[in-house]
Design a protein around this motif. Sequence first.
Motif, PDB file in Angstrom:
ATOM      1  N   GLY A  90       0.780  -1.231   0.000  1.00 49.90           N
ATOM      2  CA  GLY A  90       0.000   0.000   0.000  1.00 49.90           C
ATOM      3  C   GLY A  90       0.812   1.281   0.000  1.00 49.90           C
ATOM      4  N   LYS A  91       2.113   1.181   0.180  1.00 50.04           N
ATOM      5  CA  LYS A  91       2.981   2.360   0.183  1.00 50.04           C
ATOM      6  C   LYS A  91       3.503   2.576  -1.237  1.00 50.04           C
ATOM      7  CE  LYS A  91       6.725   4.304   2.941  1.00 50.04           C
ATOM      8  NZ  LYS A  91       7.704   4.015   3.999  1.00 50.04           N
ATOM      9  N   LYS A  92       3.277   3.781  -1.789  1.00 47.20           N
ATOM     10  CA  LYS A  92       3.633   4.069  -3.182  1.00 47.20           C
ATOM     11  C   LYS A  92       4.953   4.837  -3.267  1.00 47.20           C
ATOM     12  CE  LYS A  92      -1.104   3.966  -4.678  1.00 47.20           C
ATOM     13  NZ  LYS A  92      -2.172   4.575  -5.410  1.00 47.20           N
ATOM     14  N   TYR A  93       5.762   4.441  -4.244  1.00 49.38           N
ATOM     15  CA  TYR A  93       7.062   5.066  -4.480  1.00 49.38           C
ATOM     16  C   TYR A  93       7.137   5.543  -5.925  1.00 49.38           C
ATOM     17  CZ  TYR A  93       8.445   2.526  -0.258  1.00 49.38           C
ATOM     18  OH  TYR A  93       8.526   2.034   1.018  1.00 49.38           O
ATOM     19  N   SER A  94       7.822   6.658  -6.141  1.00 49.82           N
ATOM     20  CA  SER A  94       8.071   7.194  -7.478  1.00 49.82           C
ATOM     21  C   SER A  94       9.480   7.782  -7.459  1.00 49.82           C
ATOM     22  CB  SER A  94       7.028   8.263  -7.813  1.00 49.82           C
ATOM     23  OG  SER A  94       7.252   8.781  -9.096  1.00 49.82           O
ATOM     24  N   ILE A  95      10.400   7.130  -8.162  1.00 51.46           N
ATOM     25  CA  ILE A  95      11.817   7.487  -8.096  1.00 51.46           C
ATOM     26  C   ILE A  95      12.353   7.674  -9.518  1.00 51.46           C
ATOM     27  CG2 ILE A  95      14.075   6.766  -7.202  1.00 51.46           C
ATOM     28  CD1 ILE A  95      12.426   6.121  -4.866  1.00 51.46           C
ATOM     29  N   PRO A  96      13.117   8.730  -9.775  1.00 55.28           N
ATOM     30  CA  PRO A  96      13.704   8.890 -11.112  1.00 55.28           C
ATOM     31  C   PRO A  96      14.547   7.665 -11.487  1.00 55.28           C
ATOM     32  CG  PRO A  96      14.029  10.880  -9.810  1.00 55.28           C
ATOM     33  CD  PRO A  96      13.489   9.828  -8.881  1.00 55.28           C
ATOM     34  N   GLU A  97      14.396   7.216 -12.723  1.00 59.15           N
ATOM     35  CA  GLU A  97      15.087   6.006 -13.182  1.00 59.15           C
ATOM     36  C   GLU A  97      16.600   6.086 -12.991  1.00 59.15           C
ATOM     37  OE1 GLU A  97      15.053   3.134 -17.109  1.00 59.15           O
ATOM     38  OE2 GLU A  97      14.842   5.289 -17.405  1.00 59.15           O
ATOM     39  N   GLU A  98      17.188   7.269 -13.203  1.00 57.26           N
ATOM     40  CA  GLU A  98      18.644   7.395 -13.090  1.00 57.26           C
ATOM     41  C   GLU A  98      19.139   7.237 -11.650  1.00 57.26           C
ATOM     42  OE1 GLU A  98      17.098  11.717 -13.263  1.00 57.26           O
ATOM     43  OE2 GLU A  98      16.695   9.883 -14.367  1.00 57.26           O
ATOM     44  N   ASP A  99      18.232   7.283 -10.689  1.00 60.85           N
ATOM     45  CA  ASP A  99      18.600   7.088  -9.288  1.00 60.85           C
ATOM     46  C   ASP A  99      18.432   5.638  -8.842  1.00 60.85           C
ATOM     47  OD1 ASP A  99      19.098   9.791  -9.168  1.00 60.85           O
ATOM     48  OD2 ASP A  99      17.212  10.285  -8.157  1.00 60.85           O
ATOM     49  N   CYS A 100      18.009   4.780  -9.761  1.00 59.49           N
ATOM     50  CA  CYS A 100      17.720   3.383  -9.428  1.00 59.49           C
ATOM     51  C   CYS A 100      18.657   2.428 -10.160  1.00 59.49           C
ATOM     52  CB  CYS A 100      16.288   3.028  -9.827  1.00 59.49           C
ATOM     53  SG  CYS A 100      15.035   4.025  -9.021  1.00 59.49           S
ATOM     54  N   CYS A 101      18.865   1.295  -9.540  1.00 58.73           N
ATOM     55  CA  CYS A 101      19.519   0.170 -10.199  1.00 58.73           C
ATOM     56  C   CYS A 101      18.506  -0.970 -10.157  1.00 58.73           C
ATOM     57  CB  CYS A 101      20.804  -0.220  -9.482  1.00 58.73           C
ATOM     58  SG  CYS A 101      21.634  -1.615 -10.269  1.00 58.73           S
ATOM     59  N   LEU A 102      17.886  -1.224 -11.305  1.00 59.86           N
ATOM     60  CA  LEU A 102      16.888  -2.289 -11.406  1.00 59.86           C
ATOM     61  C   LEU A 102      17.625  -3.604 -11.610  1.00 59.86           C
ATOM     62  CD1 LEU A 102      14.355  -0.415 -13.699  1.00 59.86           C
ATOM     63  CD2 LEU A 102      14.291  -0.650 -11.211  1.00 59.86           C
ATOM     64  N   MET A 103      17.433  -4.519 -10.672  1.00 61.99           N
ATOM     65  CA  MET A 103      18.218  -5.746 -10.640  1.00 61.99           C
ATOM     66  C   MET A 103      17.343  -6.960 -10.913  1.00 61.99           C
ATOM     67  SD  MET A 103      20.001  -4.665  -7.080  1.00 61.99           S
ATOM     68  CE  MET A 103      21.345  -5.811  -7.159  1.00 61.99           C
ATOM     69  N   ASP A 104      17.854  -7.874 -11.722  1.00 61.69           N
ATOM     70  CA  ASP A 104      17.137  -9.112 -12.012  1.00 61.69           C
ATOM     71  C   ASP A 104      17.359 -10.101 -10.859  1.00 61.69           C
ATOM     72  OD1 ASP A 104      15.602 -10.985 -13.375  1.00 61.69           O
ATOM     73  OD2 ASP A 104      17.324 -11.760 -14.487  1.00 61.69           O
ATOM     74  N   LEU A 105      16.907  -9.692  -9.678  1.00 63.11           N
ATOM     75  CA  LEU A 105      17.058 -10.484  -8.460  1.00 63.11           C
ATOM     76  C   LEU A 105      15.733 -10.499  -7.712  1.00 63.11           C
ATOM     77  CD1 LEU A 105      20.426  -8.990  -7.118  1.00 63.11           C
ATOM     78  CD2 LEU A 105      20.131 -11.104  -8.419  1.00 63.11           C
ATOM     79  N   GLU A 106      15.622 -11.411  -6.747  1.00 60.84           N
ATOM     80  CA  GLU A 106      14.426 -11.461  -5.902  1.00 60.84           C
ATOM     81  C   GLU A 106      14.528 -10.531  -4.707  1.00 60.84           C
ATOM     82  OE1 GLU A 106      13.032 -15.355  -4.880  1.00 60.84           O
ATOM     83  OE2 GLU A 106      13.429 -16.117  -6.888  1.00 60.84           O
ATOM     84  N   SER A 107      15.748 -10.162  -4.347  1.00 63.40           N
ATOM     85  CA  SER A 107      15.954  -9.330  -3.165  1.00 63.40           C
ATOM     86  C   SER A 107      17.230  -8.514  -3.338  1.00 63.40           C
ATOM     87  CB  SER A 107      16.072 -10.225  -1.923  1.00 63.40           C
ATOM     88  OG  SER A 107      16.398  -9.470  -0.782  1.00 63.40           O
ATOM     89  N   SER A 108      17.322  -7.442  -2.587  1.00 68.69           N
ATOM     90  CA  SER A 108      18.556  -6.651  -2.574  1.00 68.69           C
ATOM     91  C   SER A 108      19.301  -6.871  -1.258  1.00 68.69           C
ATOM     92  CB  SER A 108      18.235  -5.169  -2.775  1.00 68.69           C
ATOM     93  OG  SER A 108      17.348  -4.715  -1.766  1.00 68.69           O
ATOM     94  N   SER A 109      19.079  -8.026  -0.648  1.00 63.89           N
ATOM     95  CA  SER A 109      19.760  -8.384   0.599  1.00 63.89           C
ATOM     96  C   SER A 109      21.243  -8.632   0.336  1.00 63.89           C
ATOM     97  CB  SER A 109      19.137  -9.649   1.193  1.00 63.89           C
ATOM     98  OG  SER A 109      19.364 -10.752   0.331  1.00 63.89           O
ATOM     99  N   ALA A 110      22.029  -8.599   1.385  1.00 60.77           N
ATOM    100  CA  ALA A 110      23.459  -8.904   1.257  1.00 60.77           C
ATOM    101  C   ALA A 110      23.654 -10.312   0.700  1.00 60.77           C
ATOM    102  CB  ALA A 110      24.153  -8.754   2.609  1.00 60.77           C
ATOM    103  N   GLU A 111      22.754 -11.225   1.062  1.00 62.92           N
ATOM    104  CA  GLU A 111      22.846 -12.601   0.557  1.00 62.92           C
ATOM    105  C   GLU A 111      22.711 -12.640  -0.963  1.00 62.92           C
ATOM    106  OE1 GLU A 111      21.445 -12.879   4.820  1.00 62.92           O
ATOM    107  OE2 GLU A 111      21.010 -11.568   3.122  1.00 62.92           O
ATOM    108  N   GLU A 112      21.703 -11.942  -1.481  1.00 63.27           N
ATOM    109  CA  GLU A 112      21.494 -11.929  -2.936  1.00 63.27           C
ATOM    110  C   GLU A 112      22.593 -11.156  -3.657  1.00 63.27           C
ATOM    111  OE1 GLU A 112      18.875 -13.130  -5.422  1.00 63.27           O
ATOM    112  OE2 GLU A 112      19.308 -14.553  -3.822  1.00 63.27           O
TER     113      GLU A 112
END
Length: 161
Positions: free
Chosen positions: A99-121
Amino acid sequence: MVMMKIVINGIHANLRFSAAHMIPEHESCGCIHGHSYIVDVKVEGKRSGKHGFVADFKDVKDIVRRICSEFDHKLLIPLRNPLINFTSTTRTVKFEIAGKKYSIPEEDCCLMDLESSSAEELSRYFAATLFKELSSKYDISSVEVCVNEGIGQGAIYTISR
């Protein structure tokens, strides 16, 4: 042939990046927060080539630094996380989590082909990339990567043949 291991200490070799991420629906890590990550690497294999290297330290560090630069000062967003509902990933990355909405400029993001951005992943991603790229040039048997979220706190992933 004898197997040997090379070790690169990320804090001393300057293998680091600073990034923000979140772990959706986690009690304390569910909101956007950041870390100054440090990446440690071990590569095991047979010595080979003109110089008898397991792998040239420069080659290993170049690969790690390339990945670090892709992540540095970005919001790491895992595209395969089932808890993240994406509505757009071009120009402005728009998504919703619980329910929490986010809107972030694309250049500020790293879209990753992963399930999580945890240290493990992240450690798994670094190790798999290193193993694939180094194996094309060296006789590598394993790569171990520790992605530290802070001093004394990290996740280790090992990939081997």
